[in-house]
Scaffold this active site. Structure first.
Site, PDB file in Angstrom:
ATOM      1  N   GLY A  10       0.837  -1.214   0.000  1.00 35.47           N
ATOM      2  CA  GLY A  10       0.000   0.000   0.000  1.00 35.47           C
ATOM      3  C   GLY A  10       0.867   1.258   0.000  1.00 35.47           C
ATOM      4  O   GLY A  10       2.096   1.186  -0.087  1.00 35.47           O
ATOM      5  N   ASN A  32      -3.424  -8.362   0.683  1.00 37.51           N
ATOM      6  CA  ASN A  32      -4.473  -9.070  -0.094  1.00 37.51           C
ATOM      7  C   ASN A  32      -4.811  -8.324  -1.388  1.00 37.51           C
ATOM      8  O   ASN A  32      -5.774  -8.662  -2.075  1.00 37.51           O
ATOM      9  CB  ASN A  32      -5.733  -9.269   0.767  1.00 37.51           C
ATOM     10  CG  ASN A  32      -6.420  -7.948   1.100  1.00 37.51           C
ATOM     11  OD1 ASN A  32      -5.960  -6.882   0.663  1.00 37.51           O
ATOM     12  ND2 ASN A  32      -7.490  -8.008   1.850  1.00 37.51           N
ATOM     13  N   ASN A  35      -6.395  -2.940  -1.910  1.00 38.65           N
ATOM     14  CA  ASN A  35      -6.227  -1.510  -2.183  1.00 38.65           C
ATOM     15  C   ASN A  35      -4.787  -1.228  -2.594  1.00 38.65           C
ATOM     16  O   ASN A  35      -4.178  -0.232  -2.201  1.00 38.65           O
ATOM     17  CB  ASN A  35      -6.610  -0.686  -0.935  1.00 38.65           C
ATOM     18  CG  ASN A  35      -6.742   0.807  -1.251  1.00 38.65           C
ATOM     19  OD1 ASN A  35      -6.970   1.179  -2.400  1.00 38.65           O
ATOM     20  ND2 ASN A  35      -6.544   1.645  -0.260  1.00 38.65           N
ATOM     21  N   SER A 124      -3.836   6.773  13.786  1.00 41.68           N
ATOM     22  CA  SER A 124      -4.123   7.996  13.022  1.00 41.68           C
ATOM     23  C   SER A 124      -4.477   9.136  13.960  1.00 41.68           C
ATOM     24  O   SER A 124      -5.048   8.915  15.025  1.00 41.68           O
ATOM     25  CB  SER A 124      -5.292   7.724  12.078  1.00 41.68           C
ATOM     26  OG  SER A 124      -5.822   8.928  11.570  1.00 41.68           O
ATOM     27  N   ALA A 125      -4.148  10.344  13.554  1.00 43.63           N
ATOM     28  CA  ALA A 125      -4.493  11.536  14.343  1.00 43.63           C
ATOM     29  C   ALA A 125      -6.009  11.676  14.465  1.00 43.63           C
ATOM     30  O   ALA A 125      -6.504  12.447  15.292  1.00 43.63           O
ATOM     31  CB  ALA A 125      -3.921  12.780  13.678  1.00 43.63           C
ATOM     32  N   TYR A 148     -14.315   4.534  10.819  1.00 39.78           N
ATOM     33  CA  TYR A 148     -12.887   4.281  10.520  1.00 39.78           C
ATOM     34  C   TYR A 148     -12.048   4.696  11.727  1.00 39.78           C
ATOM     35  O   TYR A 148     -11.261   3.912  12.248  1.00 39.78           O
ATOM     36  CB  TYR A 148     -12.433   5.045   9.271  1.00 39.78           C
ATOM     37  CG  TYR A 148     -10.938   5.245   9.258  1.00 39.78           C
ATOM     38  CD1 TYR A 148     -10.382   6.474   9.609  1.00 39.78           C
ATOM     39  CD2 TYR A 148     -10.083   4.184   8.987  1.00 39.78           C
ATOM     40  CE1 TYR A 148      -9.016   6.635   9.666  1.00 39.78           C
ATOM     41  CE2 TYR A 148      -8.719   4.339   9.026  1.00 39.78           C
ATOM     42  CZ  TYR A 148      -8.180   5.574   9.377  1.00 39.78           C
ATOM     43  OH  TYR A 148      -6.819   5.734   9.449  1.00 39.78           O
ATOM     44  N   LYS A 152      -9.661   2.505  14.776  1.00 39.46           N
ATOM     45  CA  LYS A 152      -8.291   2.810  15.229  1.00 39.46           C
ATOM     46  C   LYS A 152      -8.281   2.979  16.750  1.00 39.46           C
ATOM     47  O   LYS A 152      -7.400   2.445  17.441  1.00 39.46           O
ATOM     48  CB  LYS A 152      -7.775   4.095  14.558  1.00 39.46           C
ATOM     49  CG  LYS A 152      -7.539   3.976  13.069  1.00 39.46           C
ATOM     50  CD  LYS A 152      -6.442   2.970  12.734  1.00 39.46           C
ATOM     51  CE  LYS A 152      -6.119   2.969  11.254  1.00 39.46           C
ATOM     52  NZ  LYS A 152      -5.121   1.938  10.901  1.00 39.46           N
ATOM     53  N   ARG A 230      -4.146  21.443   8.035  1.00 38.19           N
ATOM     54  CA  ARG A 230      -3.711  20.101   8.429  1.00 38.19           C
ATOM     55  C   ARG A 230      -2.184  20.026   8.507  1.00 38.19           C
ATOM     56  O   ARG A 230      -1.491  20.852   7.902  1.00 38.19           O
ATOM     57  CB  ARG A 230      -4.190  19.067   7.386  1.00 38.19           C
ATOM     58  CG  ARG A 230      -5.714  18.924   7.281  1.00 38.19           C
ATOM     59  CD  ARG A 230      -6.320  18.312   8.519  1.00 38.19           C
ATOM     60  NE  ARG A 230      -7.759  18.084   8.383  1.00 38.19           N
ATOM     61  CZ  ARG A 230      -8.691  18.975   8.652  1.00 38.19           C
ATOM     62  NH1 ARG A 230      -8.325  20.195   9.066  1.00 38.19           N
ATOM     63  NH2 ARG A 230      -9.985  18.686   8.527  1.00 38.19           N
ATOM     64  N   PRO A 292     -19.163  17.383   5.894  1.00 41.90           N
ATOM     65  CA  PRO A 292     -19.605  16.975   7.241  1.00 41.90           C
ATOM     66  C   PRO A 292     -18.505  16.188   7.963  1.00 41.90           C
ATOM     67  O   PRO A 292     -17.860  15.318   7.368  1.00 41.90           O
ATOM     68  CB  PRO A 292     -20.825  16.085   6.967  1.00 41.90           C
ATOM     69  CG  PRO A 292     -21.322  16.505   5.630  1.00 41.90           C
ATOM     70  CD  PRO A 292     -20.099  16.932   4.849  1.00 41.90           C
TER      71      PRO A 292
HETATM   72  C1  WQD Z   1      -7.618  17.601   4.191  1.00 39.84           C
HETATM   73  C2  WQD Z   1      -8.230  18.990   4.071  1.00 39.84           C
HETATM   74  C3  WQD Z   1     -10.625  18.966   3.798  1.00 39.84           C
HETATM   75  C4  WQD Z   1     -10.558  17.018  -0.150  1.00 39.84           C
HETATM   76  C5  WQD Z   1      -8.239  12.060   6.438  1.00 39.84           C
HETATM   77  C6  WQD Z   1      -8.654  11.040   7.452  1.00 39.84           C
HETATM   78  C7  WQD Z   1      -7.483  10.692   8.330  1.00 39.84           C
HETATM   79  C8  WQD Z   1      -6.298  10.284   7.473  1.00 39.84           C
HETATM   80  C9  WQD Z   1      -5.959  11.374   6.476  1.00 39.84           C
HETATM   81  C10 WQD Z   1      -6.233   7.899   7.346  1.00 39.84           C
HETATM   82  C11 WQD Z   1      -9.535  19.143   4.849  1.00 39.84           C
HETATM   83  C12 WQD Z   1      -9.944  19.525   2.555  1.00 39.84           C
HETATM   84  C13 WQD Z   1     -10.188  17.572   1.062  1.00 39.84           C
HETATM   85  C14 WQD Z   1     -11.140  17.838  -1.151  1.00 39.84           C
HETATM   86  C15 WQD Z   1     -10.949  19.735   0.315  1.00 39.84           C
HETATM   87  N1  WQD Z   1      -6.551   9.070   6.794  1.00 39.84           N
HETATM   88  N2  WQD Z   1     -10.377  18.909   1.283  1.00 39.84           N
HETATM   89  N3  WQD Z   1     -11.313  19.171  -0.877  1.00 39.84           N
HETATM   90  O1  WQD Z   1      -9.806  14.711   6.339  1.00 39.84           O
HETATM   91  O2  WQD Z   1      -7.631  15.703   7.268  1.00 39.84           O
HETATM   92  O3  WQD Z   1      -7.880  13.234   7.097  1.00 39.84           O
HETATM   93  O4  WQD Z   1      -7.144  11.588   5.683  1.00 39.84           O
HETATM   94  O5  WQD Z   1      -5.662   7.720   8.395  1.00 39.84           O
HETATM   95  O6  WQD Z   1      -7.859   9.634   9.165  1.00 39.84           O
HETATM   96  O7  WQD Z   1      -9.650  11.606   8.275  1.00 39.84           O
HETATM   97  O8  WQD Z   1      -7.632  14.590   5.031  1.00 39.84           O
HETATM   98  O9  WQD Z   1      -7.081  15.042   2.681  1.00 39.84           O
HETATM   99  O10 WQD Z   1      -9.458  14.344   3.263  1.00 39.84           O
HETATM  100  O11 WQD Z   1      -8.650  16.643   3.889  1.00 39.84           O
HETATM  101  O12 WQD Z   1     -11.121  20.939   0.529  1.00 39.84           O
HETATM  102  O13 WQD Z   1     -11.502  17.386  -2.282  1.00 39.84           O
HETATM  103  O14 WQD Z   1      -8.567  19.221   2.699  1.00 39.84           O
HETATM  104  O15 WQD Z   1     -11.787  19.717   4.113  1.00 39.84           O
HETATM  105  O16 WQD Z   1      -9.579  20.475   5.365  1.00 39.84           O
HETATM  106  P1  WQD Z   1      -8.327  14.653   6.477  1.00 39.84           P
HETATM  107  P2  WQD Z   1      -8.223  15.102   3.628  1.00 39.84           P
END
Ligand code: WQD
Length: 337
Positions: A10, A32, A35, A124-125, A148, A152, A230, A292
């Site tokens: 992965g 497996n 993904n 994960s955070a 999800y 964790k 982030r 959301p």
């Molecule tokens: C980042 C920022 C969105 C897509 C997730 C999981 C977390 C981890 C990492 C597994 C946010 C914004 C996103 C888009 C946007 N995964 N965004 N348009 O939500 O911080 O974390 O992925 O461990 O568990 O929750 O990451 O990349 O989805 O979003 O504006 O098309 O980008 O609102 O502010 P996220 P993300």
């Protein structure tokens, strides 16, 4: 030392296998291919000139996992295998609880039967939920808002109980912030199936003209430019963090938790603007409603990993943007499917 890497083909798993092989560990991969794709195994060999032993099996299959341990003297396990799409976990919670919990319980049972005592877990955070303050430290309250994230958190609780019961075990729990980027060779990287949920894979496909426009999920958050903030960490830094965690794991008993982040937060528009600048491309976007479940801002206090593991992220946001795009450019044909 021989390390079993579940989910080793992965995105994060493959980059960690590269760093393990570069550090002269022997690597055995279980995947497996739900993904990931088998061609990543050849890419790992192309990068390192070493080919890990590979088993195409499901970690939930206890009989087959036992065979892996009987055929290989496994000194430690790094457990990446698991479903990780937040949105999918909301629509299919049973699939997530069954797979993510079952695979981990199976692995822990076989490790006990086969006398393997070292376990590094991919957390994960997201277990911090919506933090009351920033930066986030490892002793902050834990809460989750989607199945999800709850898998964790549940696995972290299981590991804490197993650690109390079995003093021979050493467990390191790594809480990733937002992993992006790709190996500098462009041979391995992030290739999610279908329409990406995460920001960077989406930006890359818009820049590559596979998708027309990026939707920015809200610009009315309490952040400098109103868009979500982030802690993006280069996937190669994240992989190197696992090597540091492994070194600690085999030299202590008990359980410890570490944030793997840079400590710096960037907004969605920071990432878009940096990506356009370093790659000299356009990423058209439109502001839409918030997604959301999203939180305004999330970034790590990386001090504990630095003090106790000697880990510090080295790559900056420009490297992450450059390497993410380089991967797509190098894999145009395979990426479009
Ligand atoms: C980042 C920022 C969105 C897509 C997730 C999981 C977390 C981890 C990492 C597994 C946010 C914004 C996103 C888009 C946007 N995964 N965004 N348009 O939500 O911080 O974390 O992925 O461990 O568990 O929750 O990451 O990349 O989805 O979003 O504006 O098309 O980008 O609102 O502010 P996220 P993300």
């Amino acid at each position: 030392m021989k390390i079993l890497v579940t989910g080793g083909l992965g995105f994060i798993g493959s980059h960690t296998c590269v760093e393990l092989l570069n550090a002269n560990y022997e690597v055995v991969i279980i995947d497996n291919l739900s993904n990931s794709s088998i061609d990543v195994l050849d890419k790992i060999e192309e990068i390192t000139s070493k080919k890990p032993k590979f088993y195409e099996i499901d970690v939930c299959d206890k009989e087959k996992v036992s065979v892996v341990f009987k055929e290989n003297k496994i000194d430690a396990v790094i457990h990446f295998a698991g479903y990780k799409a937040v949105g999918e976990s909301v629509s299919e919670p049973l699939k997530y609880y069954r797979n993510n919990l079952d695979s981990t319980l199976t692995l822990l049972e076989v490790m006990k039967e086969e006398n393997c005592h070292n376990f590094v877990f991919s957390s994960s955070a997201t277990v911090y939920g919506s933090p009351k303050e920033l930066p986030i430290k490892e002793d902050f309250p834990l809460s989750t808002t989607n199945p999800y994230g709850t898998t964790k958190l549940m696995i972290e609780r299981i590991l804490a109980d197993v650690s109390k019961a079995d003093k021979d075990l050493s467990i390191i729990v790594l809480r990733y912030f937002n992993p992006i980027g790709a190996h500098k060779s462009g041979l391995i990287g992030e290739k999610p199936n279908g329409i990406p949920n995460n920001l960077m894979p989406y930006i890359v496909r818009v820049a590559n003209k596979e998708l027309p426009i990026l939707s920015v999920f809200g610009n009315d958050y309490d952040t400098p430019d109103g868009t979500g903030v982030r802690d993006y960490i280069h996937v190669v830094d994240l992989a190197k963090g696992h090597i540091k965690a492994l070194e600690k794991c085999v030299n202590f008993k008990g359980i410890e938790y570490y944030n793997l982040g840079t400590g710096t937060g960037y907004s969605v528009l920071d990432l878009v603007n940096t990506f356009e600048k370093v790659n000299n491309v356009e990423v058209p976007y439109k502001i839409v409603d918030r997604r959301p479940g999203d939180i305004a801002a999330c970034y790590a206090d990386p001090t504990k990993a630095y003090k106790e593991l000697g880990f510090k992220a080295e790559y900056g946001i420009e490297d992450m943007c450059r390497d993410s795009y380089n991967f797509i450019l190098k894999n145009k044909e395979s990426h479009n499917n």
